[in-house]
Design a protein around this motif. Structure first.
Motif, mmCIF file in Angstrom:
data_model
loop_
_atom_site.group_PDB
_atom_site.id
_atom_site.type_symbol
_atom_site.label_atom_id
_atom_site.label_comp_id
_atom_site.label_asym_id
_atom_site.label_seq_id
_atom_site.Cartn_x
_atom_site.Cartn_y
_atom_site.Cartn_z
ATOM 1 N N ARG A 151 0.014 -2.671 5.766
ATOM 2 C CA ARG A 151 -0.824 -3.916 5.199
ATOM 3 C C ARG A 151 -1.472 -3.037 3.799
ATOM 4 N NH1 ARG A 151 -0.158 -6.790 9.658
ATOM 5 N NH2 ARG A 151 -1.450 -5.292 10.940
ATOM 6 N N MET A 152 -2.044 -2.005 4.427
ATOM 7 C CA MET A 152 -2.948 -1.410 2.963
ATOM 8 C C MET A 152 -2.363 -1.052 1.549
ATOM 9 S SD MET A 152 -5.071 2.246 3.688
ATOM 10 C CE MET A 152 -6.467 1.711 5.766
ATOM 11 N N LEU A 153 -1.163 -0.545 1.645
ATOM 12 C CA LEU A 153 -0.387 0.282 0.682
ATOM 13 C C LEU A 153 0.618 -1.451 0.490
ATOM 14 C CD1 LEU A 153 1.581 3.104 2.843
ATOM 15 C CD2 LEU A 153 -0.670 2.832 0.868
ATOM 16 N N ALA A 154 0.498 -2.088 1.002
ATOM 17 C CA ALA A 154 1.795 -3.721 0.351
ATOM 18 C C ALA A 154 0.523 -4.076 -0.290
ATOM 19 C CB ALA A 154 1.708 -4.169 1.713
ATOM 20 N N GLU A 155 -0.698 -4.076 -0.780
ATOM 21 C CA GLU A 155 -1.615 -4.560 -1.090
ATOM 22 C C GLU A 155 -1.691 -3.973 -3.320
ATOM 23 O OE1 GLU A 155 -5.973 -4.202 -0.717
ATOM 24 O OE2 GLU A 155 -5.663 -5.716 1.319
ATOM 25 N N PHE A 156 -0.589 -3.227 -3.163
ATOM 26 C CA PHE A 156 -0.377 -2.407 -4.772
ATOM 27 C C PHE A 156 1.396 -2.450 -4.937
ATOM 28 C CE2 PHE A 156 -1.459 1.692 -2.671
ATOM 29 C CZ PHE A 156 -2.741 1.627 -1.601
ATOM 30 N N GLY A 157 1.939 -3.064 -4.124
ATOM 31 C CA GLY A 157 3.118 -2.871 -3.841
ATOM 32 C C GLY A 157 4.229 -2.226 -3.539
ATOM 33 N N GLU A 158 3.536 -0.963 -2.723
ATOM 34 C CA GLU A 158 4.007 0.196 -1.941
ATOM 35 C C GLU A 158 4.459 0.127 -0.816
ATOM 36 O OE1 GLU A 158 4.826 2.582 -3.899
ATOM 37 O OE2 GLU A 158 3.393 2.267 -6.157
ATOM 38 N N ASN A 159 4.763 1.024 -0.254
ATOM 39 C CA ASN A 159 4.711 1.107 1.158
ATOM 40 C C ASN A 159 5.149 2.328 1.510
ATOM 41 O OD1 ASN A 159 7.350 3.006 0.809
ATOM 42 N ND2 ASN A 159 8.712 1.004 -0.282
ATOM 43 N N PRO A 160 4.702 3.054 2.859
ATOM 44 C CA PRO A 160 4.427 4.405 3.266
ATOM 45 C C PRO A 160 5.773 5.500 2.421
ATOM 46 C CG PRO A 160 4.707 2.957 5.165
ATOM 47 C CD PRO A 160 4.976 2.121 4.043
ATOM 48 N N GLU A 161 6.892 5.264 2.396
ATOM 49 C CA GLU A 161 8.112 5.910 2.540
ATOM 50 C C GLU A 161 7.673 6.088 0.618
ATOM 51 O OE1 GLU A 161 9.115 3.080 3.857
ATOM 52 O OE2 GLU A 161 9.962 3.898 5.267
ATOM 53 N N SER A 162 7.522 5.107 -0.254
ATOM 54 C CA SER A 162 7.147 5.997 -1.715
ATOM 55 C C SER A 162 5.996 6.342 -1.400
ATOM 56 C CB SER A 162 7.164 4.674 -2.820
ATOM 57 O OG SER A 162 6.020 3.747 -1.878
ATOM 58 N N VAL A 163 4.697 5.803 -0.775
ATOM 59 C CA VAL A 163 3.717 6.808 -0.687
ATOM 60 C C VAL A 163 3.280 8.108 -1.189
ATOM 61 C CG1 VAL A 163 0.694 7.005 -0.548
ATOM 62 C CG2 VAL A 163 2.301 4.774 -1.440
ATOM 63 N N CYS B 18 -11.011 -8.785 10.698
ATOM 64 C CA CYS B 18 -12.343 -8.637 9.661
ATOM 65 C C CYS B 18 -12.068 -7.220 9.727
ATOM 66 C CB CYS B 18 -14.100 -9.498 10.079
ATOM 67 S SG CYS B 18 -14.963 -8.971 9.081
ATOM 68 N N ALA B 19 -12.354 -6.566 11.422
ATOM 69 C CA ALA B 19 -12.833 -5.387 10.999
ATOM 70 C C ALA B 19 -11.628 -4.779 10.789
ATOM 71 C CB ALA B 19 -12.555 -4.801 12.532
ATOM 72 N N GLU B 20 -10.024 -4.683 10.659
ATOM 73 C CA GLU B 20 -8.897 -4.551 9.923
ATOM 74 C C GLU B 20 -8.657 -4.448 8.628
ATOM 75 O OE1 GLU B 20 -4.224 -4.814 10.013
ATOM 76 O OE2 GLU B 20 -5.261 -6.220 9.395
ATOM 77 N N GLN B 21 -9.420 -5.000 7.881
ATOM 78 C CA GLN B 21 -9.679 -5.459 6.852
ATOM 79 C C GLN B 21 -11.104 -4.731 5.582
ATOM 80 O OE1 GLN B 21 -7.854 -8.092 4.002
ATOM 81 N NE2 GLN B 21 -6.849 -8.346 5.079
ATOM 82 N N GLU B 22 -12.494 -4.593 6.480
ATOM 83 C CA GLU B 22 -13.341 -3.929 6.001
ATOM 84 C C GLU B 22 -12.499 -2.087 5.626
ATOM 85 O OE1 GLU B 22 -16.693 -4.024 8.530
ATOM 86 O OE2 GLU B 22 -17.149 -6.321 7.782
ATOM 87 N N LEU B 23 -11.723 -1.490 7.165
ATOM 88 C CA LEU B 23 -11.890 -0.166 7.213
ATOM 89 C C LEU B 23 -10.273 -0.762 5.679
ATOM 90 C CD1 LEU B 23 -11.018 1.983 8.399
ATOM 91 C CD2 LEU B 23 -9.385 1.461 9.901
#
Length: 374
Positions: A210-222, A161-166
């Motif tokens: 997980r934050m970036l995966a929500e819109f199909g991205e990854n750390p390398e691309s962002v 829950c804390a992670e999702q809110e963050l």
């Protein structure tokens, strides 16, 4: 020999997928390399015992549909078919038997990838496991990415829950909110486990993924040229250092999102929509939706209204109205009480819904459909 050089170059990223595609047939790998993984083995042995270990592993892994074994500077590298857990366990047990309890053998199993062309990703995953092993106090055994995650989650105080809110506070650009949430997470862990900063850093790394995966991205691309900003999260050894660095990471993601490079709350909104369409026939409310997405009701209500332009209740009733209309069209003779039950309400609510969204009583709509269908 040339095949191993080819695979090693592909694994390390020295050969592009496009260039490798033409060589798969030459090495007869194009028909036997679906769902593969890379394993890295590290041990404290040398000389004759080392070669005996290699032979034992080779013999055991012959049970796999496909495998290749290569030596590297620090141990053994294996490319094999995924899903060969039994063979891996047998090989590890046999190696431990000849090494004894005094010698450490660490077997890091990388994530499975769909093709040998993607083994670079699996190799990076295995390397990450090796780097994290000392942090969780593991020098001996078979380790997977899941094992690392479980250990980290058990050691830190950081709920779903804390992670999702963050995550959604960062993606929404709510600076004060996510900073407040971040401070609370840091303080709670500092009070309960002062020495677990490095483990919390690993948890935050997974949060970013997980934050970036929500819109199909990854750390390398962002992160692109700023990838060291992401990579240095794992270097944080104190809570103060971690707080200062993760703030920079989240600010970067927030600014990227505000530049419209990343869609705002798109994944959360899709989750909400899917939940309603799968459950509108049941008695559900805002609290049920909040539990499903692991967020507070107030936050869910605000995001919902911002994303859909109407309240949760209004959207739910509209969904039920559309479902009821469809049910009546498909079965004009069905009793309205049954239609209401199938749409998650009673006849009184159904009447109000029809009058609000269709300007007609459900009974009149039903009669109209019967006449139109002859």
């Amino acid at each position: 020999m040339f095949e191993n050089l080819f695979l090693y170059g592909l694994m390390c990223g020295c050969i592009s997928e496009h260039a490798a595609l033409n060589r798969l047939g030459y090495f007869k790998l194009d028909d036997m390399c679906e769902n593969v993984q890379v394993s890295l083995i590290r041990y404290d042995v040398c000389g004759q015992l080392k070669y005996k270990i290699i032979q034992i592993i080779s013999d055991e892994l012959k049970k796999c549909p496909f495998f290749r074994l290569m030596e590297d500077s620090a141990g053994i590298c294996i490319i094999s078919s995924a899903g060969c857990e039994t063979a891996v366990f047998s090989a590890f047990s046999a190696v431990k038997k000849i090494c004894g309890k005094s010698l450490n053998v660490l077997w890091a199993v990388g994530n499975s990838v769909p093709s040998v062309l993607k083994i670079c990703d699996s190799y990076k995953s295995a390397l990450h496991i090796l780097r994290q092993a000392p942090l969780i106090g593991c020098q001996n055994g078979i380790l997977t990415h899941t094992d690392i995650q479980k250990t980290v989650l058990n050691a830190v105080h950081y709920s779903i829950c804390a992670e999702q809110e963050l995550i959604h506070a960062v993606l929404s650009g709510k600076l004060e909110l996510w900073q407040s949430l971040l401070i609370n997470i840091i303080l709670e862990n500092n009070n309960k486990n002062p020495r677990a900063a490095v483990l919390l850093a690993q948890a935050f790394i997974q949060t970013v993924y997980r934050m970036l995966a929500e819109f199909g991205e990854n750390p390398e691309s962002v992160f692109g040229k700023n990838k060291t900003l992401f990579l240095h999260i794992s270097d944080c050894s104190s809570y103060e250092e971690l707080y200062a660095h993760i703030k920079k990471v989240f600010v970067f993601i927030t600014e990227t999102s505000s530049d419209n490079k990343l869609p705002k709350n798109s994944f959360l909104i899709k989750q909400m929509e899917n939940f309603i369409y799968k459950n509108y026939m049941n008695h559900i409310g805002l609290n049920d939706l909040s539990e499903a997405v692991h967020l507070s009701p107030n936050y869910v209500s605000a995001v919902f209204k911002d994303g859909f332009g109407e309240s949760f209740k209004s959207y739910l009733n509209r969904c039920r109205y559309e479902a009821a209309c469809k049910a009546i069209r498909e079965s004009p003779g069905k009793k309205l009480k049954q239609v209401a039950l199938e749409c998650g309400c009673n006849t009184d609510i159904l009447t109000r819904i029809f009058f609000k969204y269709g300007g007609i009583l459900p009974s009149d709509f039903q009669e109209r459909i019967k006449r139109s269908q002859g």
